[in-house]
Design a protein around this motif. Structure first.
Motif, PDB file in Angstrom:
ATOM      1  N   ALA A  81       0.830  -1.202   0.000  1.00 43.39           N
ATOM      2  CA  ALA A  81       0.000   0.000   0.000  1.00 43.39           C
ATOM      3  C   ALA A  81       0.863   1.251   0.000  1.00 43.39           C
ATOM      4  N   THR A 107      -5.064   0.931  12.069  1.00 42.90           N
ATOM      5  CA  THR A 107      -5.075   0.598  10.645  1.00 42.90           C
ATOM      6  C   THR A 107      -6.447   0.876  10.050  1.00 42.90           C
ATOM      7  N   VAL A 138      -7.471   3.553   6.960  1.00 43.35           N
ATOM      8  CA  VAL A 138      -8.121   3.082   5.732  1.00 43.35           C
ATOM      9  C   VAL A 138      -9.521   3.683   5.629  1.00 43.35           C
ATOM     10  N   VAL A 147     -14.056  -1.612   8.544  1.00 44.26           N
ATOM     11  CA  VAL A 147     -12.720  -2.053   8.138  1.00 44.26           C
ATOM     12  C   VAL A 147     -12.230  -3.165   9.065  1.00 44.26           C
TER      13      VAL A 147
END
Lengths: 252, 372
Positions: B34, B304, B308, B347
């Protein structure tokens, strides 16, 4: 008595609005001694407990611990002086792993691998070997209570404050808890146990302090207490003294 | 080979831990991929798209700060964007006054980072040492931010100058205020040759945001998996018990609150550097609720997921906004559906499911339960 007591309160009082929850309570306990505090609902047991651990400040009165005035000392500082606490219900972090639960008290003195070793040792001692990665909330009820006591022990306290350690336990678990408290006590740790369950108090066989309307009502061995006429009247609910005041603090 | 593995283990050991999902080798491979894709993005995107994307990314710090205090520390603040605003204003005001004298914005940067932290320390001291809990902190922060908005909105008059900087009422600091001076973009370097101006449309700005983002992500992962992180999570679960275990709960809450303000201020400074203006809108209800939605929908217990989710949701709201008002209804439905189906966060929830598939395939068993 000759030696200075480990913990001594003098004239300890706490009022909530119109309710005198604890009133001029004098209590003292020597190093390595064991004591049960009993009393009917609303007697001020929980308030006294919170005053001792430091989450409440008394209106008047003093608390001395280990030769030091701790009346104004915050709970986290008292913890480092050697007061270990096990709260009433839900005394573990139910959402966190057993390892995380034990890491918190142990990481004051240990770092890295040493913490892991201490956790394993403690788990074995608490009959909880192999549960380190489990979420504490998924343990059986009795196991949770032991874990909670283990967390209090992990800081190597001189005094253990236990709030209803056998609440909701079956007879076998209660017996195991009595054994655990006795073992810890045999190693020199003093303990004040706030308890409701007379069967447990009987098994533990420690001297008893009876609270009533926030006052120390009677003190003595269980046999003495049970012969005490006033105490019997309180427990039978036959007292005609006055209407019992209503308390804000929750007790089970 | 063995030595590099040991080194890698030690490095990963710090940022890998039980308190942040995503620990497996496939997860880290995905992270590296990423970052590589993000680093190559400027070669694929048009200038306009890059400008937009830089802006999306700069919101991540605000969201990370909220994730830290709310998801990990259990303190919901409905005024987190106030620190973004204070950072932006402080940076802008000092920047306007000093850019011509100094030729750089080091002091402005310091002011932009420092001022919100001082305010957070004062507010936090009052809130946490009064043992305010739960919803009261949230509401108090909302009140504070709305007070600042109200105050700044009435600063349109000619009396509201700080040095050369005109506060400008609801037009804010910048090009709309009728006064030509606008806050400068970050101008950093040592000596004239190395000076870089981080204007919003430049690749330098994009790489600055990306670099800071990666640093903050790794740093915060190490933080939440450290001893302090473990204590912070314990405070979220039960402050009284944590205090009885010998931890100074209030001091820690205060410190983490300040850290979250610092993160928010980074978003604020980057925002001003990006567009050379800031208005009191950032103190309003809308801008304060937005990060709460990003973090809640993405998964507040994961850094995280927060990153995202934030980037995706900011991108989505802008895409939809072009379609007109109906877009917000659509967005609302998406958010509602997400929260009802995956209450731990969209997510986080999806990540766990993907992780389970990986586990079943026997990939990355090291990663324990949650691999994303």
């Amino acid at each position: 008595m000759g030696a200075e007591p480990l913990i001594a309160t003098r004239g300890l009082s706490k009022r909530f609005g119109g309710v005198q929850a604890v009133s001029e309570a004098d209590l003292s306990l020597g190093a390595g001694q064991l004591r049960c505090i009993i009393g009917p609902n609303g007697a001020g047991k929980s308030t006294l407990f919170k005053l001792l651990l430091g989450s409440l400040r008394p209106d008047i009165g003093t608390i001395h611990f280990d030769g030091r005035d701790v009346t104004r000392l915050e709970a986290h500082r008292r913890a480092h002086l050697g007061i270990g606490v096990k709260f009433q219900n839900f005394a573990v972090y139910a959402e966190l792993t057993v390892r995380h639960n034990l890491f918190l008290p142990l990481s004051h003195q240990h770092r890295g691998r040493a913490v892991e070793r201490e956790i394993d040792d403690l788990l074995a001692r608490l009959n909880l070997a192999g549960t380190a990665e489990k979420i504490a909330g998924s343990l059986a009820h009795g196991q949770k209570q032991w874990l909670a006591i283990g967390m209090a022990l992990a800081m190597k306290p001189k005094l253990l404050l236990l709030d209803e350690p056998t609440a909701g336990m079956g007879p076998e678990e209660t017996e195991a808890t009595v054994r655990l408290i006795r073992t810890v006590n045999a190693e020199g740790v003093a303990a004040i146990v706030v308890e409701h369950d007379m069967a447990f108090v009987r098994q533990l066989g420690a001297p008893v302090t009876v609270l009533h309307y926030g006052r120390v009502f009677a003190e003595g061995t269980l046999a003495e207490i049970e012969r005490h006429e006033e105490v019997r009247r309180i427990y039978l609910g036959a007292t005609k003294l006055e209407r019992p005041p209503r308390f804000k603090n929750r007790q089970t | 080979m063995i030595r590099t593995n040991a080194l890698l283990d030690r490095l990963l050991g710090r940022i890998n831990g039980p308190l942040e999902p995503g620990r497996s080798p496939p997860f880290w491979l995905l992270v590296v991929a990423a970052v590589v894709v993000l680093a190559l993005l400027p070669t694929f995107l048009s200038r306009y798209e890059l400008l937009n994307f830089s802006n999306f990314l700069s919101n991540v710090f605000l969201a990370l700060g909220l994730c830290l205090i709310w998801g990990f520390g259990g303190i919901l603040s409905l005024g987190q964007s106030a620190f973004l605003g204070l950072g932006g204003y402080a940076y802008g005001i000092v920047g306007i006054n000093l850019i011509e004298i100094h030729g750089n914005t080091w002091l402005a940067l310091l002011a932009g980072l420092g001022f919100p932290v001082i305010v957070a320390a004062a507010l936090g001291w009052m809130m946490f040492y009064a043992r305010l809990k739960g919803v009261y902190v949230a509401i108090l922060m909302l009140v504070v931010t709305l007070l600042i908005e109200t105050f700044l909105n009435q600063t349109a008059g000619q009396g509201w100058f700080i040095g050369n900087a005109h506060l400008g009422g609801n037009n804010g600091l910048g090009r709309f205020s009728g006064v030509i001076r606008e806050p400068p973009s970050l101008t950093l370097g040592f000596g004239a040759e190395t000076m870089v101006v981080f204007k919003g449309k430049t690749q330098a700005f994009y790489y600055l945001v990306l670099g800071l983002g990666v640093l903050c992500y790794l740093g915060l992962r190490a933080f939440v998996n450290s001893r302090i992180g473990h204590v912070l999570v314990a405070i979220r679960e039960d402050p009284d018990r944590t205090e009885a275990l010998g931890y100074d709960v209030r001091a820690l809450q205060l410190s983490v609150f300040c850290l979250s303000a610092l993160l928010a201020s980074m978003s604020g400074i980057l925002y001003v550097s990006w567009g050379n203006f800031i208005t009191p809108n950032v103190f309003g209800v809308f801008y304060n609720i937005l990060p709460v939605i990003w973090v809640a929908v993405a998964g507040r217990k994961s850094l995280t997921a927060t990153i995202v989710g934030t980037v995706f949701l900011v991108w989505l709201s802008q895409k939809l906004a072009i379609q007109g008002d109906i877009a917000f209804v659509v967005l609302g439905f998406i958010l509602l559906a997400g929260m009802m189906l995956l209450p731990e966060g969209v997510v986080t929830g999806l990540g766990e499911r993907i992780g389970r598939v990986f586990d079943r395939l026997g990939i990355g068993r090291h990663g324990a339960r949650h691999g994303r």
